[in-house]
Design an enzyme around this catalytic site. Sequence first.
Site, PDB file in Angstrom:
ATOM      1  CD1 TRP A 335       0.772  -0.269   3.074  1.00  0.00           C
ATOM      2  CD2 TRP A 335      -0.782   1.266   3.489  1.00  0.00           C
ATOM      3  NE1 TRP A 335       1.042   0.257   4.316  1.00  0.00           N
ATOM      4  CE2 TRP A 335       0.101   1.198   4.601  1.00  0.00           C
ATOM      5  CE3 TRP A 335      -1.839   2.170   3.546  1.00  0.00           C
ATOM      6  CZ2 TRP A 335      -0.050   1.998   5.734  1.00  0.00           C
ATOM      7  CZ3 TRP A 335      -1.986   2.965   4.680  1.00  0.00           C
ATOM      8  CH2 TRP A 335      -1.101   2.876   5.756  1.00  0.00           C
ATOM      9  CG  ASP A 336       4.818   0.831   1.529  1.00  0.00           C
ATOM     10  OD1 ASP A 336       3.889   0.162   2.003  1.00  0.00           O
ATOM     11  OD2 ASP A 336       5.971   0.812   1.982  1.00  0.00           O
ATOM     12  CD  GLU A 477       2.355  -3.243   9.350  1.00  0.00           C
ATOM     13  OE1 GLU A 477       3.553  -3.074   9.647  1.00  0.00           O
ATOM     14  OE2 GLU A 477       1.966  -3.405   8.188  1.00  0.00           O
ATOM     15  CE  LYS A 589       6.393  -1.951  11.415  1.00  0.00           C
ATOM     16  NZ  LYS A 589       6.228  -3.178  10.601  1.00  0.00           N
ATOM     17  CD  GLN A 590       2.966   1.560   9.743  1.00  0.00           C
ATOM     18  OE1 GLN A 590       4.148   1.429   9.525  1.00  0.00           O
ATOM     19  NE2 GLN A 590       2.056   1.121   8.917  1.00  0.00           N
TER      20      GLN A 590
END
Length: 959
Positions: A335-336, A477, A589-590
């Site tokens: 998806w980046d 994540e 994580k993000q």
Amino acid sequence: METKNDFIYTDWMLIENQFNPEELQTRETIFTIGNGYLGTRGSFEEGYPQALSATLIHGVYDDVPVVYTELANCPDWLPLVVIIDGDRFRLDQGKILKYNRELDLHQGVLRRSVRWCSPIGKTIDIRFERFASLADHHVLAQICTLTALDFHGLVEIQASINGYPENKGFNHWEGLDQGKIDRGFWLHSRTRTSRIHLGMAAKITVSGIEAALQVNTAPGYPSINATFFCEPQQTVTVEKIVTVFTSQDVSEPVSAAQEKLSRLDNYISLHDANQQAWAEIWQQSDITIEGDSKAAFAVRYNLFQLLIAGSHQNETVSIPAKTLSGFGYHGHIFWDTEIFILPFFTFTQPEIARNLLTYRYHTLNGARRKAGHYGYQGAMYAWESAVTGDEVTPRWSLLNDYYAEDVRIWCRDREIHISSVIPYAIWYYWRVTGDDEWLKDYGAEIIFDTAIFWSSRVELNPLTQHYEIRSVIGTDEYHELVHNNTFTNRMVQWHLEKACTIYDILSSKYPDKIAELEQKLQLSAEMRNHWLKIIDKICILYDSETGLIEQCEGFFQLADLNLADYEPRQKSIQAILGIESTNKHQVLKQPDVLMLIYLMRESAEFPYNRKSLEANWNYYAPRTDITYGSSLAPAIHAILAADLGKTQEAYERFMQAAMVDLEDRRGNTNDGIHGASAGGIWQAVIFGFAGIQFTDTQPVAHPHFPPGWTRLKFKLYWRGRWHDFDLRPISLPSPHPHIQGVIFDLDGVLTDTSEYHYQAWQKLADEEGIPFNRQANEALRGISRRASLMLIIGNRKYSELQIQEMMERKNNYYVELIENITHNNLLPGAVSLLDNLRVAGLKIAIGSASKNAHLVIEKLGIIDKLDVIADGYSVQKPKPAPDLFLFAAQQLGIAPQQCVVFEDAAAGIEAALGAGMWVVGMGQPERLGNAHIILPSLVDLTWEKLQAKFRDFALQNRA
């Protein structure tokens, strides 16, 4: 982690002036070149132990155990070996006397210069240069220039192609055939499982000497050898041109490579065509930042890495997470691409953006197969994708510890938000470009079929009568099994809203197309009504009173964790705590909730509003593992921090993202470029610091400049036309100055060394046979040595090596001339003014572009009268950029608007004005028209008299 700071950055150039074997693989990534068709890592032509050489071509995948498929490392076109009287040139043998490597972003060219002494004491200068042509994607070019310094002897050049490349020990290729051509050879290889054919052809040209050529077709390693006897100070040039095609491009790649090679001209003409192609690309995509040379280069570097990864012609490929620069993630697509990378292309290279999205159309059948495998309808996109769109996320992570248990990778099963993220990207591509045809023919089908998937994936909770999405992984994540992740649920709700809108638009505008899709996908009015029910009843964990969003069910009940307690560290919190413990804590994580807010920011849809942003920033930002969690996080935090007016924090996060590869901040740059971070950097500049928002008629800027930035320039493509932005902070100082610091230019203000500069330039020009006189010398006032030389040589062709030598030669002449400078060379009034300013309590700095400023100041005997010396070594950007004066103010500890600059050159005056400082021009008014005050000399000038002149100026210019 310790960062690496031995690079030199100029506007467009990354320079490495010493070789560090410990950084070999990392630097191979950093010095990657490419052209949108392929990428080649920055490996050495002659090889080096433990090198990770790679050329990766879009779409050339081959099967591999455990990880399904990966981009195959293609035959290596780089090998170019130099042998001097039997000694092979290698950096791990002999002695390196000089070393320089530079990546020219503006032209996409990599250069390396080495002065090397062989084991038996023979010294030679070797210069390599290479590029992958942006003008013709199937053309690769190298040049090697050799100059024997102290010997005469036998030199042999071996130019080859290595047909046995490996992906970290795994060779995907089998050699089929090879042969000779005039001054070269060709190679035919095929991938072992996917059966992709590759054809390469190569030829060399030797100039400067008569050389004997011999082609050697050792199986899988064809080469051509050039041998000659070299005399001291003799220069020989070897050009190597390579062409490459695969069976994905043409039916007969070998024939195509040979035919293309036969029509190509010399290296110089190919170089010029490549340069022109890059100029056109940068004309649309460049971002100019003034006042922060490090950030300015870092942005361009990251954009360069995106530009060499985006396919200009192929709509069946996309950009891997590590671009085409390394083996990380096996070349798989995440998806980046859609969320982080695509916006850059949508707004600057919309044709490439269209290709990237069309890849998702070509992989739609793979998404349908995945949905069917899990028992759902419609299209469920793979978390990691390659050629077909089938899921290629490895099921297990194989650890380096032979005794550790393998780790199950759940993303393939549970991280499903990608099936709404892709429609999100499609929607915004369409909104920005107005590409109705593509939406009709490609995008609508993706949006509808993924909406059908969500119709079958959601579950109705009979107790609450809410639709839920259970057993997922959100963008965070660190939490591998959660229910009702708000990011996922809201994105599904948004997705279905837009699916209904597109359904209505197509029904009205393209009734035949909607009828076709209704039949193909079993779309119906009933299905649309079901979407409306899900939109109305989906579970969203939002507190309307506080604006706070719960990341997923039960997140607020998890144990809290103070990340500061674990600093300093060099690995992620998950690596420290372990997977199970991390799952039980409120640590991310993000961005997850903040990522959702960011994605809804552009259209200001729920939950994007000031109240919600502040509440969720304050809660989730401190709980995010921003340093070692994910490289995707810092750029997003930078944008939201800018929205909140936290400009310093925004800048810190932005630079964290911008330098992730240049400084190897995460210790894994050897795996490849962090592509998503590179795309996030563009968004941080445009949407964060420029504050771009969209009205009904045009994009509008609401800048939030970081400290020191004096200009931000870029362009955006939006709804059929280009919009130019040239943003600056208010640069005029206050009309009532409270000056605390004085910055003097040196030459022409405190002393006059212009005659020495003129004599040095005149001597150089005479030696080179270039017309030059005192009138031409006037144009050199106040500008850097390099800029001066560029004006002198005009359109004459010189190599970078020759330019560097001429600058050094001129400087040597100048240093010789100024050896006789003494205190008597100070201009009238200089000493008394310096003393007067010191008594008045002002701080004093020198702001000179000269790299000899320290030497001149020492000889003038005024070093004890100064607080700071800012010279040509202090900053990368010369005047008229404001960096030098901003640096001086920073060293003085004084705000720019509280400084006055004394200058005698137009470039210096422009620089001082750009820095937001007051300016006193010294000399003739016709040259100094923009200065606030103009004086003929420093004679009889005192601080009191200067203050009076400022007061007069303020009164005359009061609005």
